[in-house]
Design an enzyme around this catalytic site. Structure first.
Site, PDB file in Angstrom:
ATOM      1  N   GLU A 259       0.690  -1.150   0.008  1.00 44.95           N
ATOM      2  CA  GLU A 259      -0.026   0.177  -0.049  1.00 44.95           C
ATOM      3  C   GLU A 259       1.070   1.152   0.044  1.00 44.95           C
ATOM      4  OE1 GLU A 259      -3.414  -0.222   2.630  1.00 44.95           O
ATOM      5  OE2 GLU A 259      -3.241   2.213   2.830  1.00 44.95           O
TER       6      GLU A 259
ATOM      7  N   LYS B 178      -7.096  -0.985  11.484  1.00 51.65           N
ATOM      8  CA  LYS B 178      -6.487  -1.050  10.465  1.00 51.65           C
ATOM      9  C   LYS B 178      -5.323  -0.313   9.960  1.00 51.65           C
ATOM     10  CE  LYS B 178      -6.022  -1.656   5.607  1.00 51.65           C
ATOM     11  NZ  LYS B 178      -5.299  -0.805   4.939  1.00 51.65           N
TER      12      LYS B 178
HETATM   13  C1  MEV Z   1      -5.963   3.010   4.981  1.00 53.17           C
HETATM   14  O1  MEV Z   1      -5.175   1.927   4.645  1.00 53.17           O
HETATM   15  C2  MEV Z   1      -5.864   3.086   6.616  1.00 53.17           C
HETATM   16  C3  MEV Z   1      -6.678   4.403   6.842  1.00 53.17           C
HETATM   17  O2  MEV Z   1      -8.089   4.111   6.652  1.00 53.17           O
HETATM   18  C4  MEV Z   1      -6.693   4.347   8.390  1.00 53.17           C
HETATM   19  C5  MEV Z   1      -7.797   5.356   9.108  1.00 53.17           C
HETATM   20  O3  MEV Z   1      -8.709   5.518   8.570  1.00 53.17           O
HETATM   21  O4  MEV Z   1      -7.661   5.703  10.337  1.00 53.17           O
HETATM   22  C6  MEV Z   1      -6.169   5.707   6.261  1.00 53.17           C
END
Ligand code: MEV
Length: 417
Positions: free
Chosen positions: A82, A259
């Site tokens: 990512e 996540k």
């Molecule tokens: C994306 O991989 C992770 C986020 O969605 C985490 C969050 O929303 O805190 C940006």
């Protein structure tokens, strides 16, 4: 790392990056060759690891910079597909440095093994098992000379009774200090070894003998202070607190928030050869430990208005065992990281989780995350559209400015350059 006129790490070429890492981490020429090579294991090694192998599969390996954890500087290898994760970690780590970086603490590496006993008189069995604790522990420890020699291994026996629809059952738990190993194998071996003895002691019948991945006895906890001016001022600090409170109070948000934490944690876990499924499972269970799924981090303001973040998370990791000695890249990544023990590794991984969470909330509470994401996504699109390397930046800048990232637009912009 950077003197004033020296290029920043991300501005360097691959050769220059590897050279910086080589000199800071003291890598050998052989390590450098591994880094420059095909990225890992041969077909034969893969074929010995799992079944029905037809090939191997590689991922990007990047380095997060600026991390100071418990006063020590780290270069942190991260394996992740990512975009933005490595940059976000590095940026957060830079901001945290002003107030000393990350202060982290790790429990001992205690693994929990479970032996399920049925057809048993649960009223009398607990006392019998506890009375025989030292016999059980001795038998368990006879299965690992290495841990015993280090005064580690099985330390304690506990019991729990479960009433279930099928039958009342007794769960005998072994608490095992796994040292620098994650410890799944040794835990399972010890559980299987003591099962006949437990049957003899209780008169019951054992079924499951397996470690628990709910690693509540090997937590990592810690904190960092993010200076309010570096964060961007009072408003953004307040909005980050609102963002955190959203996660603290709503499981739909908390899962996404966590996540984001795991984005950092799993990337380091990948590069250092950990069982990432065990880490994910334990973390999410721990996020529900009070009966409601919530944030794995906590955020508040200190008296000066700086942002203070805290994390507490299970950390079933090792620096020996599993595929660590098998996969050449993992050996080099551990060398780059320079950790001396599983607990030190756990502290670093916990810090990366906290850093990642900070960066995600900061982006979400200000410009949003799409802008950063789009820039890298646009780079991939421009390359896929056949734009030559030296024109990619121009094409990307135009596509991002227009908020129109597509293969066809990349081709058009390039033709018109
Ligand atoms: C994306 O991989 C992770 C986020 O969605 C985490 C969050 O929303 O805190 C940006």
């Amino acid at each position: 790392m950077s003197a004033h006129n020296e290029k920043k790490f991300y501005e360097k070429s691959r050769e220059e990056r590897i050279d910086t890492v080589r000199s800071l981490a003291g890598l050998s020429q052989e390590d450098v060759e591994v880094l420059k090579g095909s990225g890992g294991i041969t077909f034969d090694e893969a074929d010995r690891m799992v079944e029905n192998v037809i090939g191997t599969f590689s991922f990007p390996l990047g380095i997060a910079t600026n991390f100071k954890v418990n006063g020590k500087d780290y270069l942190i290898p991260m394996v992740i597909e990512e975009s933005s994760v490595i940059a976000a970690s590095s940026k957060a780590a830079k901001m945290a440095r002003k107030h000393g970086g990350f202060t982290m603490k790790s429990d001992e590496s205690y693994s929990i093994g479970q032996v399920q006993v049925v057809d048993v008189d649960t009223r009398t069995a607990v006392r019998k098992v506890l009375k025989a604790s030292s016999r059980i522990i001795k038998l368990a420890n006879s299965k690992s000379k290495t841990l015993s020699a280090m005064n580690k291994g099985a330390k304690k026996v506990t019991c729990r009774k479960i009433t279930s629809r099928s039958a009342p059952m007794l769960i005998v738990e072994l608490l095992i200090d796994a040292g620098d190993a994650m410890g799944a194998n040794v835990t399972n071996t010890m559980c299987e070894a003591v099962a006949p003895l437990i049957e003899e002691i209780t008169g019951g019948r054992t079924i499951l003998k397996i470690l628990s991945n709910y690693s509540t006895k090997r937590l990592v906890r810690g904190s960092a202070v993010f200076d309010k001016d570096e964060v961007g001022g009072k408003k953004i600090v307040d909005d980050i607190i609102h963002a955190y409170q959203f996660a603290a109070n709503d499981p739909y948000r908390a899962v996404t928030h966590n996540k984001g934490i795991m984005n950092g944690i799993i990337a380091v876990a990948n590069s250092t050869g950990q069982d990432t499924r065990a880490m994910e499972a334990a973390s999410h269970a721990y996020a529900s430990k009070d009966g409601r799924y919530t944030s794995l981090t906590r955020w508040r303001k200190d008296r000066k208005g700086n942002l203070v973040g805290e994390i507490e998370i299970p950390m079933p990791v090792g620096t020996v065992g599993g595929i660590i000695g098998v996969h050449p890249m993992i050996g080099v990544c551990l060398k780059i990281l320079g950790v001396k023990s599983a607990r030190e590794l756990g502290c670093v991984i916990g810090a990366v989780g906290l850093a990642q969470n900070f960066s995600a909330m900061r982006a979400l509470a200000s410009e949003g995350i799409q802008k950063g994401h789009m820039r890298l996504h646009a780079k991939n699109i421009a390359a896929s559209a056949g734009v030559p390397k030296n024109r990619i930046d121009e094409v990307v800048a135009r596509m991002v400015e227009e908020n129109n990232v597509s293969l066809s637009r990349a081709r058009e912009i390039f033709q018109n350059l």
